[in-house]
Write a protein that holds these residues in place. Structure first.
Motif, PDB file in Angstrom:
ATOM      1  N   SER A  26    -104.056 -13.370 -58.953  1.00 38.07           N
ATOM      2  CA  SER A  26    -104.624 -12.878 -60.195  1.00 38.07           C
ATOM      3  C   SER A  26    -106.085 -13.322 -60.257  1.00 38.07           C
ATOM      4  CB  SER A  26    -103.865 -13.480 -61.389  1.00 38.07           C
ATOM      5  OG  SER A  26    -104.049 -14.892 -61.422  1.00 38.07           O
ATOM      6  N   ASN A  71     -94.969 -14.452 -57.006  1.00 40.61           N
ATOM      7  CA  ASN A  71     -95.950 -13.769 -57.851  1.00 40.61           C
ATOM      8  C   ASN A  71     -95.561 -13.724 -59.321  1.00 40.61           C
ATOM      9  OD1 ASN A  71     -97.754 -13.208 -55.696  1.00 40.61           O
ATOM     10  ND2 ASN A  71     -96.199 -11.790 -54.956  1.00 40.61           N
ATOM     11  N   LYS A  72     -94.553 -14.492 -59.669  1.00 41.98           N
ATOM     12  CA  LYS A  72     -94.136 -14.588 -61.069  1.00 41.98           C
ATOM     13  C   LYS A  72     -95.068 -15.538 -61.810  1.00 41.98           C
ATOM     14  CE  LYS A  72     -91.089 -14.202 -64.424  1.00 41.98           C
ATOM     15  NZ  LYS A  72     -90.782 -13.025 -65.134  1.00 41.98           N
ATOM     16  N   LYS A  73     -95.683 -15.054 -62.904  1.00 41.37           N
ATOM     17  CA  LYS A  73     -96.546 -15.922 -63.723  1.00 41.37           C
ATOM     18  C   LYS A  73     -95.635 -16.848 -64.511  1.00 41.37           C
ATOM     19  CE  LYS A  73    -100.800 -13.458 -64.377  1.00 41.37           C
ATOM     20  NZ  LYS A  73    -101.808 -13.033 -65.300  1.00 41.37           N
ATOM     21  N   ARG A  98     -99.479 -17.838 -61.241  1.00 39.30           N
ATOM     22  CA  ARG A  98     -98.312 -17.405 -60.487  1.00 39.30           C
ATOM     23  C   ARG A  98     -97.802 -18.612 -59.688  1.00 39.30           C
ATOM     24  NH1 ARG A  98    -100.843 -11.638 -58.408  1.00 39.30           N
ATOM     25  NH2 ARG A  98    -100.931 -10.730 -60.503  1.00 39.30           N
ATOM     26  N   GLU A 153     -99.736 -19.157 -56.493  1.00 44.86           N
ATOM     27  CA  GLU A 153    -101.102 -19.616 -56.786  1.00 44.86           C
ATOM     28  C   GLU A 153    -101.109 -21.092 -57.151  1.00 44.86           C
ATOM     29  OE1 GLU A 153    -103.034 -15.655 -58.920  1.00 44.86           O
ATOM     30  OE2 GLU A 153    -101.958 -17.102 -60.152  1.00 44.86           O
TER      31      GLU A 153
END
Length: 184
Positions: A78, A137-139, A152, A155
């Motif tokens: 993101s 990729n789940k926030k 995420r 991240e």
């Protein structure tokens, strides 16, 4: 972009570096500072411990709550994630002001700081292993200083690893300066 395996290898390397190159220093050397506003080796590690005390449980919760959904093993980024990663990359030598409660400057620290750091690394390796079966990729990981923002999972894992690399390099530079100081 790094894979979970690359992040794990980096953490193993950081663990080894701290265990072999830093833990053997005497307490005076571990607390040596070039100036009053610089950080000692132990202050670098304490800074990372403070982050781990927040992010390891946050990551554990995010990974545990996202095991049921589709597994997404490739990290995508993101805007917030890219910005956060760019800021902490070890190659980025620009100093950043840390939030007050994460700043260990002038703390009274001892060898327990090293042990805590090493324990956090073992925990992080376990989190990286657990993340292999989740949607990276789940926030799901609230940012420590502003919890309404979320990173995420992938991240956040990469952020922690890069941040640790950055400050272990800083600690090694402090060790080097001490060596030059005592050799002169």
């Amino acid at each position: 972009m790094r894979t979970l395996e690359q992040l794990s290898l980096t953490i193993r390397g950081l663990y080894e570096t701290v265990a072999t190159e830093l833990s053997s220093l005497d307490l005076n050397s571990l607390n040596y500072k070039v100036s009053s506003d610089s950080w000692s080796v132990l202050e670098c590690l304490e800074h990372l411990n403070r982050y781990s005390r927040y992010y390891n449980p946050a990551l554990s919760k995010a990974i545990a709550h996202n095991h049921d959904g589709p597994c997404e093993p490739v990290i995508s980024y993101s805007w917030l994630g890219k910005k956060s990663l760019d800021m902490v990359r070890p190659q980025n030598m620009k100093k950043h002001k840390t939030v007050k409660h994460m700043n260990p400057n002038n703390s009274q620290l001892n060898r327990a700081t090293i042990e805590e750091f090493l324990n956090h690394q073992v925990e992080l390796l376990s989190l990286l292993e657990g993340a292999k079966n989740t949607n990276l990729n789940k926030k799901a990981v609230p940012v420590e200083f502003f919890k309404l923002l979320k990173l995420r999972i992938g991240e956040a894992l990469e952020f922690i690893v890069l941040h640790e690399e950055r400050h272990i390099q800083q600690a090694l530079r402090g060790k080097q300066r001490l060596a030059h100081q005592t050799a002169a």
